[in-house]
Scaffold this motif. Structure first.
Motif, short mmCIF file in Angstrom:
data_model
loop_
_atom_site.label_atom_id
_atom_site.label_comp_id
_atom_site.label_asym_id
_atom_site.label_seq_id
_atom_site.Cartn_x
_atom_site.Cartn_y
_atom_site.Cartn_z
N LEU A 132 -31.70 -26.82 -2.50
CA LEU A 132 -30.56 -25.93 -3.12
C LEU A 132 -29.28 -25.96 -2.41
N LEU A 133 -29.58 -26.06 -1.03
CA LEU A 133 -28.08 -26.53 -0.32
C LEU A 133 -27.54 -27.67 -0.78
N HIS A 134 -28.30 -28.58 -0.87
CA HIS A 134 -27.60 -29.90 -1.07
C HIS A 134 -27.04 -29.90 -2.46
N SER A 135 -27.73 -29.09 -3.57
CA SER A 135 -27.45 -29.08 -4.80
C SER A 135 -25.98 -28.29 -4.93
N VAL A 136 -25.86 -27.44 -4.01
CA VAL A 136 -24.61 -26.50 -3.99
C VAL A 136 -23.38 -27.40 -3.46
N ILE A 137 -23.81 -28.10 -2.33
CA ILE A 137 -22.74 -28.94 -2.00
C ILE A 137 -22.47 -30.26 -2.89
N HIS A 138 -23.16 -30.58 -3.54
CA HIS A 138 -22.94 -31.55 -4.66
C HIS A 138 -22.36 -31.11 -5.63
N LEU A 139 -22.42 -29.66 -6.24
CA LEU A 139 -21.75 -29.16 -7.36
C LEU A 139 -20.20 -28.98 -6.76
N LEU A 140 -20.15 -28.49 -5.59
CA LEU A 140 -18.86 -28.04 -5.11
C LEU A 140 -17.95 -29.27 -4.74
N GLU A 141 -18.60 -30.32 -4.45
CA GLU A 141 -17.86 -31.70 -4.04
C GLU A 141 -17.48 -32.12 -5.89
N ALA A 142 -18.21 -32.03 -6.93
CA ALA A 142 -17.84 -32.50 -8.01
C ALA A 142 -16.71 -31.53 -8.58
N ALA A 143 -16.85 -30.14 -8.31
CA ALA A 143 -15.52 -29.26 -8.52
C ALA A 143 -14.32 -29.69 -7.73
N VAL A 144 -14.30 -29.99 -6.72
CA VAL A 144 -13.22 -30.33 -5.96
C VAL A 144 -12.73 -31.70 -6.57
N ARG A 145 -13.63 -32.66 -6.99
CA ARG A 145 -12.98 -33.80 -7.40
C ARG A 145 -12.12 -33.58 -8.74
N LYS A 146 -12.92 -32.65 -9.87
CA LYS A 146 -12.33 -32.48 -10.90
C LYS A 146 -10.84 -31.66 -10.51
N ALA A 147 -10.81 -30.65 -9.79
CA ALA A 147 -9.55 -30.03 -9.25
C ALA A 147 -8.45 -30.99 -8.82
N GLN A 148 -8.94 -32.27 -8.26
CA GLN A 148 -8.13 -32.97 -7.76
C GLN A 148 -7.41 -32.28 -6.32
N TRP A 149 -8.02 -31.44 -5.70
CA TRP A 149 -7.60 -30.91 -4.69
C TRP A 149 -7.71 -31.99 -3.44
N PRO A 150 -6.89 -31.77 -2.59
CA PRO A 150 -6.69 -32.91 -1.36
C PRO A 150 -7.67 -32.76 -0.50
N LEU A 151 -8.98 -32.58 -0.52
CA LEU A 151 -10.08 -32.11 0.38
C LEU A 151 -10.90 -33.64 0.64
N ALA A 152 -11.53 -33.80 1.66
CA ALA A 152 -12.18 -34.92 1.92
C ALA A 152 -13.70 -34.57 1.12
N VAL A 153 -13.89 -35.57 0.00
CA VAL A 153 -15.05 -35.61 -0.70
C VAL A 153 -15.51 -36.81 -1.08
N PRO A 154 -16.72 -37.24 -0.95
CA PRO A 154 -17.22 -38.78 -1.35
C PRO A 154 -16.74 -38.94 -2.75
N ALA A 155 -16.78 -40.02 -3.17
CA ALA A 155 -16.45 -40.70 -4.43
C ALA A 155 -17.65 -40.21 -5.29
N ALA A 156 -17.69 -40.05 -6.60
CA ALA A 156 -18.89 -39.75 -7.34
C ALA A 156 -19.64 -40.84 -7.36
N ALA A 157 -20.88 -40.70 -7.20
CA ALA A 157 -21.86 -41.73 -7.33
C ALA A 157 -22.27 -42.12 -8.64
N ASP A 158 -22.47 -43.30 -9.11
CA ASP A 158 -23.05 -43.46 -10.49
C ASP A 158 -24.48 -43.24 -10.47
N PRO A 159 -24.78 -42.42 -11.60
CA PRO A 159 -26.41 -41.84 -11.50
C PRO A 159 -27.31 -43.20 -11.57
#
Length: 182
Positions: free
Chosen positions: A143-170
């Motif tokens: 669940l911790l990894h899922s939270v990180i994944h969802l937070l990173e996706a939200a940061v990418r959508k927000a386009q906030w200048p935070l270091a997050v990895p690029a979204a991986a293709d499924p």
């Protein structure tokens, strides 16, 4: 109270991340994360996940690169096993912190001896005599990894200048994967 579902989404109209937690008692807890709070929380969660995964392996994983690789592998494994397609359950009947989301001003992240992580969220209140709203939850490593994944996706959508990895293709379904010959 047990977590049944978790939703983490960026809301452009608020310029915040809304965290919604559905519980097994038909309740819902709502939290707002600002840009600043997300920028502080995400690196701490990543570091905690890396340390947690390194402590769970019987191998002597000492160097940071190996620890990070192990954590990345376990995160990918957890994310692949998680269900991100089921819509968030609507119609909660109980709101332990109220319908208005808690505006997170402090977060405590602590590893527990049982291999889980405790997250404590606090909303400081400016009003004299008012007590802060607070909430804590315990996450297993998946669940911790899922939270990180969802937070990173939200940061990418927000386009906030935070270091997050690029979204991986499924991953492609097995029938669509190219056959490889060595």
């Amino acid at each position: 109270m047990k977590i049944q579902q978790l939703s983490i989404a960026y809301l452009e109209t608020e310029d915040r991340v809304l965290v919604r937690i559905a519980t097994d008692s038909d309740g819902e807890i709502r939290l707002w994360l600002t840009f600043r709070m997300t920028g502080r929380l995400l690196p701490g969660l990543r570091q905690t996940a890396t340390e947690l995964e390194a402590s769970r392996t019987p191998l002597a994983t000492r160097d940071d690169h190996s620890k990070q690789m192990l954590s990345d592998f376990r995160r990918a494994q957890s994310v692949q096993e998680a269900d991100f397609s089921t819509p968030f359950r609507q119609g909660a009947t109980a709101f332990p912190l109220g319908r208005k989301p808690l505006l997170v001003t402090q977060v405590q992240v602590a590893r527990r001896s049982d291999g889980h992580v405790r997250l404590g969220f606090v909303e400081s209140v400016e009003k004299e005599g008012a007590s802060p709203r607070q909430f804590s939850l315990t996450l297993d490593p998946g669940l911790l990894h899922s939270v990180i994944h969802l937070l990173e996706a939200a940061v990418r959508k927000a386009q906030w200048p935070l270091a997050v990895p690029a979204a991986a293709d499924p991953p492609a379904p097995a029938a669509e994967r190219p056959a490889l010959v060595n």
